[in-house]
Scaffold this active site. Structure first.
Site, PDB file in Angstrom:
ATOM      1  N   LYS A  13       1.034  -1.049   0.186  1.00  0.00           N
ATOM      2  CA  LYS A  13      -0.158  -0.085   0.069  1.00  0.00           C
ATOM      3  C   LYS A  13       0.985   1.158  -0.063  1.00  0.00           C
ATOM      4  O   LYS A  13       0.820   2.235  -0.852  1.00  0.00           O
ATOM      5  CB  LYS A  13      -0.993  -0.048   1.404  1.00  0.00           C
ATOM      6  N   SER A  14       1.984   1.325   0.962  1.00  0.00           N
ATOM      7  CA  SER A  14       2.685   2.330   0.708  1.00  0.00           C
ATOM      8  C   SER A  14       3.423   2.909  -0.440  1.00  0.00           C
ATOM      9  O   SER A  14       3.491   4.019  -0.945  1.00  0.00           O
ATOM     10  CB  SER A  14       3.577   2.221   2.203  1.00  0.00           C
ATOM     11  N   ARG A  18       3.016   5.809  -3.201  1.00  0.00           N
ATOM     12  CA  ARG A  18       4.199   6.558  -3.867  1.00  0.00           C
ATOM     13  C   ARG A  18       4.572   6.498  -5.188  1.00  0.00           C
ATOM     14  O   ARG A  18       4.722   7.549  -5.944  1.00  0.00           O
ATOM     15  CB  ARG A  18       5.468   6.108  -3.026  1.00  0.00           C
ATOM     16  N   GLY A  85      -4.951   8.123   5.187  1.00  0.00           N
ATOM     17  CA  GLY A  85      -4.230   9.177   5.815  1.00  0.00           C
ATOM     18  C   GLY A  85      -3.005   9.351   4.865  1.00  0.00           C
ATOM     19  O   GLY A  85      -2.494  10.603   4.814  1.00  0.00           O
ATOM     20  N   ASP A 305       2.073  -0.875  11.816  1.00  0.00           N
ATOM     21  CA  ASP A 305       0.517  -1.560  11.161  1.00  0.00           C
ATOM     22  C   ASP A 305       0.277  -3.292  11.664  1.00  0.00           C
ATOM     23  O   ASP A 305      -0.758  -3.904  11.342  1.00  0.00           O
ATOM     24  CB  ASP A 305       0.655  -1.459   9.718  1.00  0.00           C
ATOM     25  N   ARG A 378      -7.534  -3.550   9.547  1.00  0.00           N
ATOM     26  CA  ARG A 378      -6.543  -4.104  10.188  1.00  0.00           C
ATOM     27  C   ARG A 378      -7.235  -4.816  11.528  1.00  0.00           C
ATOM     28  O   ARG A 378      -6.904  -5.633  11.629  1.00  0.00           O
ATOM     29  CB  ARG A 378      -5.192  -3.280  10.422  1.00  0.00           C
TER      30      ARG A 378
END
Ligand code: S3P
Length: 421
Positions: A13-14, A18, A85, A305, A378
């Site tokens: 996801k991160s 990006r 976020g 996480d 999560r």
């Protein structure tokens, strides 16, 4: 003889966020392979498209036509970051350097989340940003000439770091970030930035105005999603799980180290590197876990996480667990301290709650019941895995897993079948 399971783990996801952002602000065509096509990255893509970014699917590849740092046009409506976020915080860094004002907000959960952490440094750089009591919506009035700053992160947050680094691309001169404890470094890797260790701190610099060219991004599987199936294998007698092409960035591996420390059989074979990100295969087997888990501030950053699933696993196997120094968990997609404490208590665990964490002792005493996920992916997945052994849990909002892991329940079924042949 063990049964080998190979659940499909979606893209990180991160790194997906990006790749989309960096592709959109580069010059020329970028392709993204393995993008996480879940609600959160879709929010980033939606915001970029609302500012004119052309992105289209060609088979399984997303093609993004970048028009440089300021190739966007003013959106006609408020940008919608949904539940994400990462979307609102990273994009704010880019929006602070545009030539037009924007308003960005999100869903009910996102509108509760703190934004002063990015507003302060971006205002120091010259942007004008107003927030609603420190929360979204954010109204961002960019500055035609952002100033570079040196910013020591007051809280360890990769999202804050990334907002400042991205804004640094639009600033005159060199922007520097100082971190005492290093947070995930995907932004540095995707932008090819180097970080120096100076007097015990990590210092990352970015040069304003650097022109980037389109490139091929290959997104690895998400370690934070993979860990649910590592935990599922650890809980399932006779199971072995093989997870290929998973991102094994060292800033994200603390959860795996902690599981190993209580006897989890987890093997990691590093295999390749794409756009600076190490990728490997993770093999985990049913293990009899023993000992205790005690997490402090420095552990928390490398597994922020993963705390819900590690705590759920500890409760499922009856080992004692404590996490402190984790106040940040209170401002995630839900208040994850309170969500874990309330749900574990409802299942019969005697949990102590602290401002910055929670704890419970050893022993198995779990009963079935309703899990209130608070719309938090999560939390829902952590209790979903726990239910492999309890088998009497009902999750109130199972679809919230679509934020990061569409198809999660289907993959989990393979493990349920081994528990209940
Ligand atoms: C993220 C950073 C972390 C993490 C989030 C993704 C990122 O948040 O919890 O899921 O992609 O930079 P913080 O920066 O708020 O710790």
């Amino acid at each position: 003889m063990s049964t080998v399971l190979t659940p499909r783990i979606p893209g990180d996801k991160s790194i997906s966020h990006r790749a989309l952002i960096v592709g959109a602000i580069s010059e020329g065509l970028s392709t993204v392979e393995g993008l996480l096509f879940a609600e959160d990255p879709k929010s980033t893509l939606g915001c970029l498209r609302a500012m004119g970014c052309e992105a289209e699917w060609k088979g399984s590849l997303l093609h993004i036509q970048g028009h440089g740092l300021r190739g966007f046009h003013q959106p006609t409506q408020m940008l919608d970051a949904g539940n994400s976020g990462t979307t609102i915080r990273l994009l704010s860094g880019v929006l602070a350097g545009q030539r037009f004002p924007t308003v960005i907000s999100g869903d009910e959960s996102l509108r509760q989340r703190p934004m002063m952490r990015i507003v302060r440094p971006l205002v120091e750089m010259g942007a004008s940003i107003s927030a609603s009591d420190g929360r979204p919506p954010l109204t961002i009035q960019p500055s035609p000439d952002l100033r570079s700053i040196t910013y020591e992160l007051p809280i360890p947050s990769a999202q804050v770091k990334s907002a400042v680094l991205l804004a640094g691309l639009y600033a005159e001169g060199t922007t520097r970030i100082i971190e005492i404890i290093r947070t995930r470094d995907h932004t540095e890797r995707i932008l090819g930035l180097s970080t120096k260790l100076i007097d015990g701190t990590h210092v990352t610099a970015i040069q304003g105005g650097t022109i980037r060219h389109g490139q091929r991004f290959v997104i690895p599987g998400d370690i934070s999603s993979a860990v649910f199936f590592v935990a599922a294998a650890l809980l399932t007698p006779g199971a072995e799980v093989i997870l290929r092409n998973i991102g094994i960035n060292p800033t994200r591996m603390r959860g795996i180290d902690i599981l190993r420390s209580v006897g989890a059989a987890i093997d990691i074979q590093p295999e390749a590197e794409h756009a600076g990100e190490p990728i490997g295969t993770i093999v985990a087997q049913y293990s009899s876990l023993a000992g205790e888990i005690r997490l402090g501030r420095s552990d928390v950053i490398g597994m922020i996480d993963e705390i819900p699933i590690v705590a759920a696993l500890a409760a499922a196997v009856g080992i004692s667990f404590e996490v402190r120094g984790a106040a940040e968990l209170r401002v995630k997609e839900s208040d994850r301290i309170s969500a874990m404490v309330d749900n574990l208590r409802a299942l019969g665990v005697d949990v102590e709650e602290y401002d910055d964490g929670f704890a419970f002792g050893a022993g198995k005493r779990l009963q079935g019941g309703l899990v209130r996920s608070r719309g938090d992916h999560r939390i829902a997945m952590a209790f979903g895995v726990m239910d492999l052994t309890i088998k009497r849990l009902e999750i109130d909002d199972p679809n919230c897993v679509d934020i990061s892991f569409p198809g999660f329940w289907k993959e989990l079924e393979q493990f349920s079948r081994l528990h209940d042949p």
